[in-house]
Motif scaffolding. Structure first.
Motif, PDB file in Angstrom:
ATOM      1  N   THR A   1      38.647  44.088  27.666  1.00  0.00           N
ATOM      2  CA  THR A   1      37.289  44.020  28.221  1.00  0.00           C
ATOM      3  C   THR A   1      36.661  42.667  27.937  1.00  0.00           C
ATOM      4  OG1 THR A   1      37.015  46.403  27.986  1.00  0.00           O
ATOM      5  CG2 THR A   1      35.000  45.098  28.191  1.00  0.00           C
ATOM      6  N   ASP A   2      36.774  42.209  26.685  1.00  0.00           N
ATOM      7  CA  ASP A   2      36.228  40.897  26.317  1.00  0.00           C
ATOM      8  C   ASP A   2      36.869  39.780  27.145  1.00  0.00           C
ATOM      9  OD1 ASP A   2      34.613  42.102  24.429  1.00  0.00           O
ATOM     10  OD2 ASP A   2      35.843  41.488  22.712  1.00  0.00           O
ATOM     11  N   THR A   3      38.171  39.870  27.363  1.00  0.00           N
ATOM     12  CA  THR A   3      38.891  38.848  28.120  1.00  0.00           C
ATOM     13  C   THR A   3      38.450  38.844  29.576  1.00  0.00           C
ATOM     14  OG1 THR A   3      40.799  38.983  26.639  1.00  0.00           O
ATOM     15  CG2 THR A   3      41.177  38.009  28.812  1.00  0.00           C
ATOM     16  N   ILE A   4      38.294  40.015  30.168  1.00  0.00           N
ATOM     17  CA  ILE A   4      37.840  40.080  31.560  1.00  0.00           C
ATOM     18  C   ILE A   4      36.454  39.459  31.690  1.00  0.00           C
ATOM     19  CG2 ILE A   4      37.130  41.622  33.427  1.00  0.00           C
ATOM     20  CD1 ILE A   4      39.467  43.468  32.523  1.00  0.00           C
ATOM     21  N   ILE A   5      35.550  39.799  30.792  1.00  0.00           N
ATOM     22  CA  ILE A   5      34.201  39.223  30.817  1.00  0.00           C
ATOM     23  C   ILE A   5      34.281  37.697  30.678  1.00  0.00           C
ATOM     24  CG2 ILE A   5      32.017  39.042  29.543  1.00  0.00           C
ATOM     25  CD1 ILE A   5      32.412  42.093  28.918  1.00  0.00           C
ATOM     26  N   HIS A   6      35.087  37.239  29.733  1.00  0.00           N
ATOM     27  CA  HIS A   6      35.256  35.800  29.498  1.00  0.00           C
ATOM     28  C   HIS A   6      35.746  35.095  30.770  1.00  0.00           C
ATOM     29  CE1 HIS A   6      36.368  32.261  26.991  1.00  0.00           C
ATOM     30  NE2 HIS A   6      37.310  32.142  27.899  1.00  0.00           N
ATOM     31  N   GLU A   7      36.751  35.671  31.419  1.00  0.00           N
ATOM     32  CA  GLU A   7      37.328  35.035  32.604  1.00  0.00           C
ATOM     33  C   GLU A   7      36.372  35.102  33.800  1.00  0.00           C
ATOM     34  OE1 GLU A   7      39.733  33.081  32.154  1.00  0.00           O
ATOM     35  OE2 GLU A   7      40.266  33.838  30.187  1.00  0.00           O
ATOM     36  N   VAL A   8      35.581  36.160  33.904  1.00  0.00           N
ATOM     37  CA  VAL A   8      34.578  36.245  34.966  1.00  0.00           C
ATOM     38  C   VAL A   8      33.518  35.154  34.771  1.00  0.00           C
ATOM     39  CG1 VAL A   8      32.704  37.652  35.926  1.00  0.00           C
ATOM     40  CG2 VAL A   8      34.971  38.649  35.586  1.00  0.00           C
ATOM     41  N   ILE A   9      33.160  34.870  33.527  1.00  0.00           N
ATOM     42  CA  ILE A   9      32.229  33.755  33.267  1.00  0.00           C
ATOM     43  C   ILE A   9      32.841  32.448  33.754  1.00  0.00           C
ATOM     44  CG2 ILE A   9      31.077  32.400  31.466  1.00  0.00           C
ATOM     45  CD1 ILE A   9      30.775  35.076  29.912  1.00  0.00           C
ATOM     46  N   HIS A  10      34.126  32.243  33.496  1.00  0.00           N
ATOM     47  CA  HIS A  10      34.799  31.045  34.032  1.00  0.00           C
ATOM     48  C   HIS A  10      34.722  31.025  35.562  1.00  0.00           C
ATOM     49  CE1 HIS A  10      36.535  29.003  30.595  1.00  0.00           C
ATOM     50  NE2 HIS A  10      37.122  30.105  30.154  1.00  0.00           N
ATOM     51  N   ALA A  11      34.907  32.187  36.185  1.00  0.00           N
ATOM     52  CA  ALA A  11      34.855  32.258  37.646  1.00  0.00           C
ATOM     53  C   ALA A  11      33.463  31.890  38.166  1.00  0.00           C
ATOM     54  CB  ALA A  11      35.253  33.655  38.118  1.00  0.00           C
TER      55      ALA A  11
ATOM     56  N   LEU B   1      48.071  32.886  25.972  1.00  0.00           N
ATOM     57  CA  LEU B   1      46.690  33.129  26.363  1.00  0.00           C
ATOM     58  C   LEU B   1      46.430  34.621  26.522  1.00  0.00           C
ATOM     59  CD1 LEU B   1      46.394  30.468  29.224  1.00  0.00           C
ATOM     60  CD2 LEU B   1      45.644  30.227  26.840  1.00  0.00           C
ATOM     61  N   CYS B   2      45.176  35.010  26.355  1.00  0.00           N
ATOM     62  CA  CYS B   2      44.752  36.382  26.640  1.00  0.00           C
ATOM     63  C   CYS B   2      44.390  36.530  28.109  1.00  0.00           C
ATOM     64  CB  CYS B   2      43.549  36.756  25.783  1.00  0.00           C
ATOM     65  SG  CYS B   2      43.900  36.783  24.025  1.00  0.00           S
ATOM     66  N   GLY B   3      43.848  35.464  28.679  1.00  0.00           N
ATOM     67  CA  GLY B   3      43.449  35.479  30.080  1.00  0.00           C
ATOM     68  C   GLY B   3      43.430  34.079  30.637  1.00  0.00           C
ATOM     69  N   LEU B   4      43.385  34.012  31.954  1.00  0.00           N
ATOM     70  CA  LEU B   4      43.360  32.720  32.630  1.00  0.00           C
ATOM     71  C   LEU B   4      42.667  32.896  33.973  1.00  0.00           C
ATOM     72  CD1 LEU B   4      44.423  29.747  32.662  1.00  0.00           C
ATOM     73  CD2 LEU B   4      46.401  30.634  33.903  1.00  0.00           C
ATOM     74  N   CYS B   5      41.763  31.983  34.276  1.00  0.00           N
ATOM     75  CA  CYS B   5      41.036  31.996  35.544  1.00  0.00           C
ATOM     76  C   CYS B   5      41.500  30.812  36.380  1.00  0.00           C
ATOM     77  CB  CYS B   5      39.537  31.912  35.267  1.00  0.00           C
ATOM     78  SG  CYS B   5      38.530  31.812  36.758  1.00  0.00           S
ATOM     79  N   ASN B   6      41.946  31.083  37.594  1.00  0.00           N
ATOM     80  CA  ASN B   6      42.338  30.018  38.508  1.00  0.00           C
ATOM     81  C   ASN B   6      41.358  30.013  39.677  1.00  0.00           C
ATOM     82  OD1 ASN B   6      43.454  28.451  40.568  1.00  0.00           O
ATOM     83  ND2 ASN B   6      45.527  28.832  39.846  1.00  0.00           N
TER      84      ASN B   6
ATOM     85  N   ASP C   1      49.056  42.776  26.565  1.00  0.00           N
ATOM     86  CA  ASP C   1      49.336  43.110  25.172  1.00  0.00           C
ATOM     87  C   ASP C   1      48.069  43.129  24.312  1.00  0.00           C
ATOM     88  OD1 ASP C   1      48.918  40.397  25.279  1.00  0.00           O
ATOM     89  OD2 ASP C   1      50.638  39.864  24.040  1.00  0.00           O
ATOM     90  N   GLN C   2      46.942  43.494  24.909  1.00  0.00           N
ATOM     91  CA  GLN C   2      45.672  43.549  24.197  1.00  0.00           C
ATOM     92  C   GLN C   2      45.188  45.003  24.151  1.00  0.00           C
ATOM     93  OE1 GLN C   2      43.004  40.093  25.479  1.00  0.00           O
ATOM     94  NE2 GLN C   2      44.277  40.407  27.271  1.00  0.00           N
ATOM     95  N   ASP C   3      44.369  45.311  23.147  1.00  0.00           N
ATOM     96  CA  ASP C   3      43.778  46.643  23.135  1.00  0.00           C
ATOM     97  C   ASP C   3      42.615  46.676  24.134  1.00  0.00           C
ATOM     98  OD1 ASP C   3      41.409  45.662  21.879  1.00  0.00           O
ATOM     99  OD2 ASP C   3      42.187  46.104  19.885  1.00  0.00           O
ATOM    100  N   GLN C   4      41.992  47.839  24.282  1.00  0.00           N
ATOM    101  CA  GLN C   4      40.955  48.013  25.297  1.00  0.00           C
ATOM    102  C   GLN C   4      39.769  47.063  25.087  1.00  0.00           C
ATOM    103  OE1 GLN C   4      39.681  52.034  25.876  1.00  0.00           O
ATOM    104  NE2 GLN C   4      38.214  51.507  27.455  1.00  0.00           N
ATOM    105  N   LYS C   5      39.318  46.904  23.852  1.00  0.00           N
ATOM    106  CA  LYS C   5      38.186  46.016  23.573  1.00  0.00           C
ATOM    107  C   LYS C   5      38.542  44.565  23.899  1.00  0.00           C
ATOM    108  CE  LYS C   5      34.961  44.334  20.060  1.00  0.00           C
ATOM    109  NZ  LYS C   5      34.821  43.092  20.787  1.00  0.00           N
ATOM    110  N   GLU C   6      39.724  44.123  23.458  1.00  0.00           N
ATOM    111  CA  GLU C   6      40.149  42.747  23.739  1.00  0.00           C
ATOM    112  C   GLU C   6      40.279  42.506  25.243  1.00  0.00           C
ATOM    113  OE1 GLU C   6      43.718  42.995  21.401  1.00  0.00           O
ATOM    114  OE2 GLU C   6      42.935  41.605  19.915  1.00  0.00           O
TER     115      GLU C   6
END
Length: 80
Positions: free
Chosen positions: A58-68, A35-40, A51-56
């Motif tokens: 950022t995208d992952t953090i945004i994605h996981e915050v939406i899950h939150a 996985l790139c990210g995980l929200c618990n 192991d992601q670049d800066q854009k990935e």
């Protein structure tokens, strides 16, 4: 899962969440899936694979915050 960077705390919808950067991250239901990210939502923790670049990242953090914010949304709905 090895912690890589210092843990950060952020406020999401009036609640404090922890962001942890880890060396590798696998699906808790299928340990063969990376996985790139995980929200618990139970522990109010977001895990981000390093192991992601800066854009990935950022995208992952945004994605996981939406899950939150919307834990009832499916993975497909969050991707949209």
């Amino acid at each position: 899962m090895t912690l890589i960077r210092k843990t950060k705390r952020i406020k999401i919808a009036s609640q404090w969440w922890t962001i942890k950067w880890v060396s590798e991250l696998f699906d808790p239901e299928d340990s063969t899936v990376r996985l790139c990210g995980l929200c618990n939502p139970n522990t109010k923790t977001i895990y981000i694979a390093c192991d992601q670049d800066q854009k990935e990242t950022t995208d992952t953090i945004i994605h996981e915050v939406i899950h939150a914010l919307f834990p009832m949304l499916s993975e497909d709905a969050v991707f949209e």
